[in-house]
Design a protein around this motif. Structure first.
Motif, PDB file in Angstrom:
ATOM      1  N   THR A 240       0.848  -1.181   0.000  1.00  0.00           N
ATOM      2  CA  THR A 240       0.000   0.000   0.000  1.00  0.00           C
ATOM      3  C   THR A 240       0.886   1.234   0.000  1.00  0.00           C
ATOM      4  OG1 THR A 240      -1.891   1.076   1.080  1.00  0.00           O
ATOM      5  CG2 THR A 240      -0.170   0.200   2.515  1.00  0.00           C
ATOM      6  N   THR A 241       0.330   2.370  -0.402  1.00  0.00           N
ATOM      7  CA  THR A 241       1.074   3.632  -0.314  1.00  0.00           C
ATOM      8  C   THR A 241       0.921   4.187   1.099  1.00  0.00           C
ATOM      9  OG1 THR A 241      -0.861   4.781  -1.195  1.00  0.00           O
ATOM     10  CG2 THR A 241       0.880   4.235  -2.751  1.00  0.00           C
ATOM     11  N   VAL A 242       1.968   4.814   1.604  1.00  0.00           N
ATOM     12  CA  VAL A 242       1.960   5.304   2.992  1.00  0.00           C
ATOM     13  C   VAL A 242       2.152   6.815   3.067  1.00  0.00           C
ATOM     14  CG1 VAL A 242       2.642   3.127   4.062  1.00  0.00           C
ATOM     15  CG2 VAL A 242       4.413   4.672   3.166  1.00  0.00           C
ATOM     16  N   THR A 243       2.276   7.477   1.919  1.00  0.00           N
ATOM     17  CA  THR A 243       2.286   8.944   1.897  1.00  0.00           C
ATOM     18  C   THR A 243       1.333   9.400   0.796  1.00  0.00           C
ATOM     19  OG1 THR A 243       4.058   9.263   0.259  1.00  0.00           O
ATOM     20  CG2 THR A 243       4.727   8.942   2.564  1.00  0.00           C
ATOM     21  N   ARG A 244       1.042  10.698   0.811  1.00  0.00           N
ATOM     22  CA  ARG A 244       0.239  11.296  -0.253  1.00  0.00           C
ATOM     23  C   ARG A 244       0.873  12.615  -0.651  1.00  0.00           C
ATOM     24  NH1 ARG A 244      -4.771  11.352  -2.759  1.00  0.00           N
ATOM     25  NH2 ARG A 244      -5.439  13.434  -3.416  1.00  0.00           N
ATOM     26  N   THR A 245       1.152  12.751  -1.941  1.00  0.00           N
ATOM     27  CA  THR A 245       1.759  13.981  -2.446  1.00  0.00           C
ATOM     28  C   THR A 245       0.683  14.992  -2.798  1.00  0.00           C
ATOM     29  OG1 THR A 245       1.805  13.009  -4.650  1.00  0.00           O
ATOM     30  CG2 THR A 245       3.811  12.833  -3.335  1.00  0.00           C
ATOM     31  N   GLY A 246       1.103  16.248  -2.937  1.00  0.00           N
ATOM     32  CA  GLY A 246       0.208  17.317  -3.387  1.00  0.00           C
ATOM     33  C   GLY A 246       0.792  17.985  -4.606  1.00  0.00           C
ATOM     34  N   LEU A 247       0.192  19.089  -5.020  1.00  0.00           N
ATOM     35  CA  LEU A 247       0.654  19.788  -6.217  1.00  0.00           C
ATOM     36  C   LEU A 247       1.874  20.651  -5.951  1.00  0.00           C
ATOM     37  CD1 LEU A 247      -2.787  20.842  -7.748  1.00  0.00           C
ATOM     38  CD2 LEU A 247      -1.344  18.898  -8.369  1.00  0.00           C
ATOM     39  N   GLY A 248       2.141  20.983  -4.674  1.00  0.00           N
ATOM     40  CA  GLY A 248       3.264  21.855  -4.364  1.00  0.00           C
ATOM     41  C   GLY A 248       2.975  23.297  -4.706  1.00  0.00           C
ATOM     42  N   ASP A 249       3.844  24.193  -4.245  1.00  0.00           N
ATOM     43  CA  ASP A 249       3.633  25.617  -4.501  1.00  0.00           C
ATOM     44  C   ASP A 249       4.617  26.193  -5.506  1.00  0.00           C
ATOM     45  OD1 ASP A 249       5.965  25.626  -3.087  1.00  0.00           O
ATOM     46  OD2 ASP A 249       5.240  26.862  -1.426  1.00  0.00           O
ATOM     47  N   GLY A 250       5.483  25.333  -6.052  1.00  0.00           N
ATOM     48  CA  GLY A 250       6.454  25.810  -7.030  1.00  0.00           C
ATOM     49  C   GLY A 250       7.585  26.622  -6.426  1.00  0.00           C
TER      50      GLY A 250
END
Length: 771
Positions: free
Chosen positions: A617-627
């Protein structure tokens, strides 16, 4: 020029009619049998032939006289129904709004709603006339007559669009165009778009394709099949000589109220689906039919007249003002009010009421009336080609925007798009539409009309299917990573400064990039019960033997690593079971959305019943970031207790770090650069980002290593260095596209790059998979 723009039109219809007007064969006009005829019978001045004296026109009957109106000389006799030029011009206005709003404004105009309204208006007039005159309804003949006329121009447009897509559109759009081509020819395009809106695996479902506009023609086509059947309910009443208008009005009020209620509810909850839903649009058809049924009474009470009658109508100024109010409301619908997110709910009443006002106003008898403007030759010309213009303007616009890289056309190029669309529409109308409509040979035998309909569909199906078969002739079935000869990742993780001879996968192969396993769950690996939106799959057949099981749980971001597990599973004789659920991570002891409610317990029950050796399973979740060098990656709440629950059940856990997410479709972005002759390094500059913007400096799930039992039974797999080598997340590495969309890895990249690091990390952590 003045004579052409303002001169009187011929007493008959203009030489070419459009999609709402129907064919102008002489016999069809005399019998007024076409569903879209704008004959005066629709306006309520027509009387059945059995009630009119020899040589007397229907318009001379008493129906056209208003109660209490002064005596006047009888209208001159007419030998055929008249053509309502202002309604022909109204179609031109509606089509013009659709094209202009599409090209320059990107808004909903209400023009399509006017077409639906007018279609029902004319159709109802056709069948009520048949009922009133005692003639058979001839529903099958009507179906053949209608689709024989509509399908050939549509088929030609679709074939031209297929050719244009191959020449001008990126290959990632080709499967969508092929799919929509067949759906459009079968009049189910709107149903396909509804499906794509709710299909998690559809690529860019809401994006514009060159055939997307066929949804409204599909709604019309479906209504043309169903709507005539309503009139069968009152045939017996008509044969007994009783009026059919009141029962029809009651029936249509019920249908319209139910559809409008459904439209309002679904527009508020699922507007993207409701927009294409026929059930949410039927109330617009009901409104047009109700006006057709009520208009004879309205005309009689208000003293309506046609220009051919040689006498002025009553309430001339009021009619002129009503017509202009209708046009003003129609123009303001999309300019003053941005109703794009409100259709097709109650707000669609605005364009329908506007069109209804023009219909009721009719002939005003004033030179400044809107009917005078709508009856000019320019309006008639646009009305003549409006069906073909609706067909072609959207493909031309979409292809231009794709090639120019613009979101919306500017003034000059928009004018070029519009001019090119008008020219192409005129050619299709002259070369295809008019000959088919006027063909006495096709109309003479039902089987000939049926052949024209079948041939139109067959040409589209063969063209789209043949293209697809040709592209995939040499392509293997769903790829499965080999168990031996792990690929080298050194060259596969470089960003080339020159484009390789071939970068995989090709755009048309993206549908096969989802990591499906070849078998449905069965045998000892079958779950006790199904769970919604879990498509249980397994690697080995149900009757195979295995030394253990790897279960993949969580969202599609866990599922995307399945191809990287196959060599390890093959080496250790393990079964792989895909128990993932799209958009639902595996977490426990937290409040879940209604969609994900119960999934965590479903997974734990499966683990209890089947005792797998490994769970990924995945244990982290990424986001879009702020650049700006800050990532949004985190460990979701509920992940730690979920991993602890697995460890407590003596299960070995593969906790994989999430992959980057993007604001734009990475494949489409990189593909556009490559197709323009750029290199992967150019695609990286245009589409890529620094790893610091997408991934946290350290694994946010590192604390899981402190859980009881984690030392022996937890492997934290971090693939960041392979996906974003040298601190850069690029859309193309080596000869592979990294992403298939905005956040999922391609199977090609996983098999060519991630197999080796996954196998090495699992071998190091779990040299002997059995517990």
């Amino acid at each position: 020029m003045a004579a052409w723009t303002a001169g009187p039109l011929p007493s008959t219809a203009s030489s070419l009619d459009d999609w709402l007007q129907g064919p102008r064969e002489a016999h069809a006009e005399r019998e007024a049998e076409d569903a879209w005829s704008t004959a005066d019978s629709v306006s309520g001045t027509w009387r059945p032939v059995r009630d009119a004296g020899p040589g007397t026109s229907a318009a001379a009957g008493s129906e056209s006289a208003a109660p209490g109106a002064p005596e006047s000389a009888p209208a001159p006799p007419r030998t055929r129904p008249v053509f309502r030029h202002e309604l022909h011009g109204l179609r031109a206005v509606a089509l013009g709004l659709v094209a202009i709003y599409h090209i320059w404004l990107g808004r909903v105009s209400g023009g399509v709603d006017v077409f639906l309204f007018l279609s029902a208006f004319f159709l109802t007039g056709t069948f009520v006339r048949r009922l009133d005159s005692g003639r058979p309804l001839g529903v099958p003949r009507y179906w053949l007559h209608t689709f024989k006329r509509l399908m050939p121009p549509a088929a030609v447009t679709i074939l031209l669009t297929l050719a244009g897509s191959a020449a001008f559109l990126p290959s990632s759009l080709w499967p969508t165009v092929m799919q929509e081509a067949v759906a459009s020819a079968a009049y189910v395009q709107n149903a396909l778009l509804v499906f794509l809106q709710v299909d998690y695996h559809a690529r860019d479902a809401g994006g514009a394709s060159p055939l997307q506009h066929f949804w409204s023609l599909s709604v019309q086509g479906q209504a043309f099949v169903v709507w005539p059947l309503l009139f069968l309910l009152v045939v017996r009443r008509a044969r007994r000589g009783r009026s059919v208008r009141r029962p029809l009005i009651a029936l249509l009020l019920v249908i319209g109220a139910a559809s409008l209620t459904w439209s309002i509810i679904t527009t508020q909850t699922h507007q993207q689906v409701a927009y294409f839903d026929t059930a949410a649009r039927l109330w617009e058809f009901a409104a047009g039919s109700l006006l057709a049924l009520a208009l004879p009474t309205i005309d009689r009470l208000t003293g309506a007249r046609r220009p051919e009658e040689g006498q002025a109508p009553r309430l001339r100024t009021g009619r002129a003002l009503l017509g202009w109010a209708g046009i003003a409301a129609l123009l303001a619908c999309g300019i003053v009010l941005d109703v794009s997110t409100m259709f097709p709910g109650w707000i669609a009443i605005v364009p329908l009421a506007a069109a209804g006002a023009v219909v009721v106003a009719g002939h005003s008898g004033r030179r400044w009336g809107v009917d005078a403007l709508l009856s000019t030759r320019p309006a008639a010309f646009v009305g003549d080609i409006s069906y073909a213009l609706y067909l072609v303007h959207w493909p031309v616009l979409v292809m231009w925007l794709h090639r120019s890289g613009q979101q919306r056309a500017g003034l000059l190029d928009g004018l070029a798009v519009l001019a090119g669309s008008v020219l192409l529409a005129w050619l299709i109308t002259r070369a295809v539409d008019a000959p088919v409509r006027r063909s006495v040979w096709l109309e003479a035998r039902p089987r000939r009309a049926l052949t024209a309909v079948a041939a139109s569909f067959a040409l589209v199906a063969v063209a789209a299917g043949g293209w697809w078969i040709g592209l995939n002739r040499a392509e293997p079935s769903t790829p499965v990573a080999a168990a031996q000869d792990l690929p080298s990742t050194e060259a596969a993780t470089e960003v080339a400064t020159e484009a390789p001879p071939e970068i995989l996968p090709h755009g048309w192969q993206l549908g096969a990039q989802w990591p499906d396993l070849p078998e449905r769950c069965g045998g000892p690996w079958a779950p006790a019960e199904d769970f919604h939106n879990v498509n249980c799959q397994q690697l080995l057949p149900a009757d195979a033997s295995a030394d253990g099981t790897i279960v993949v749980v969580g969202s599609s971001h866990a599922r995307q690593f399945i191809p990287a597990l196959i060599p390890y599973a093959t080496e250790h004789d393990l079964q792989i079971v895909n128990l993932s659920m799209d958009a639902c991570g595996f977490t426990t002891e937290v409040e879940h959305s209604p969609y994900c409610q119960g999934y965590d317990q479903y997974v734990l029950d499966y683990v209890e019943a089947h005792s797998p050796e490994l769970v990924l399973t995945t244990v982290t979740r990424t986001g879009l970031g702020d650049g700006g060098g800050e990532s949004d990656e985190r460990m979701p709440e509920g992940t730690a207790p979920a991993v602890r629950a697995l460890l407590e059940r003596e299960v070995r856990v593969i906790g994989v770090r999430d992959t980057p997410r993007w604001e734009q479709d990475q494949f489409a972005c990189a593909e556009a650069v490559i197709e323009e002759g750029g290199a992967p390094s150019d695609a990286d500059a245009a589409c890529g980002a620094d790893a610091a913007d997408k991934l946290a400096p350290t694994n946010p799930a590192a604390a899981l290593a402190e859980l009881p039992g984690a030392e022996d039974r937890l492997a934290l797999v971090d693939l960041g260095a392979s996906i974003c080598p040298q601190g850069r997340c690029s859309p193309i590495l080596g000869e592979s596209y990294v992403y298939m969309d905005d956040d999922h890895l391609t199977r090609t990249f996983v098999e060519s790059v991630l197999v080796t690091p996954v196998t090495e990390q699992l071998t190091e952590s779990f040299p002997a998979p059995a517990a």
